[in-house]
Design a protein around this motif. Structure first.
Motif: not given
Length: 137
Positions: A9-12, A72-73, A117-120
């Protein structure tokens, strides 16, 4: 599970924030407002379409592992490679590119992938509840 998910999460999130920076740097010298607002709108719409198309692949399932959609995301190799390509194009070509359309394209690719990616990832639980998909642990 947080040991694996939180760094991703932090990466994205960092990718998303850097995508905003890419858009600012590439588009700040453009005089026309169209070259600033249209790429942003296009990137947001593409992010929503990416999230919707990808998450709808899980629609027919009866049960899923609790973190399957999130994984998956976050582990999507195609998205990561496309983001890296946009990032490399930004670093190597930002001084050489004079065409505002190409600058906009780099920004659109970077922002739409990171935001999608974050929204998914954040909408996976609500998707499972909406479609009555059972969570297994």
């Amino acid at each position: 599970m947080g040991i694996v998910i939180l760094p991703l999460f932090l990466f994205w999130v960092i990718c998303f924030l850097f995508s905003l920076r890419i858009g600012y740097v590439l588009l700040k010298e453009e005089k026309l407002f169209v070259y600033k607002i249209l790429p942003t709108i296009a990137a947001i719409l593409l992010a929503i379409m990416y999230k919707t198309h990808t998450i709808n692949q899980f629609e027919g399932k009866e049960s899923l592992w609790a973190f399957e959609i999130i994984f998956f995301f976050l582990f999507n190799l195609d998205a990561a490679l496309l983001y890296c390509a946009a990032l490399l194009a930004y670093f190597f070509l930002k001084k050489r590119i004079k065409n505002p359309s190409i600058k906009s394209l780099i920004f659109i690719i970077a922002l739409s992938i990171s935001l999608g990616t974050l929204l998914g990832s954040f909408s996976s639980e609500s998707f499972m509840e909406k479609h009555n998909i059972e969570q297994t642990y």
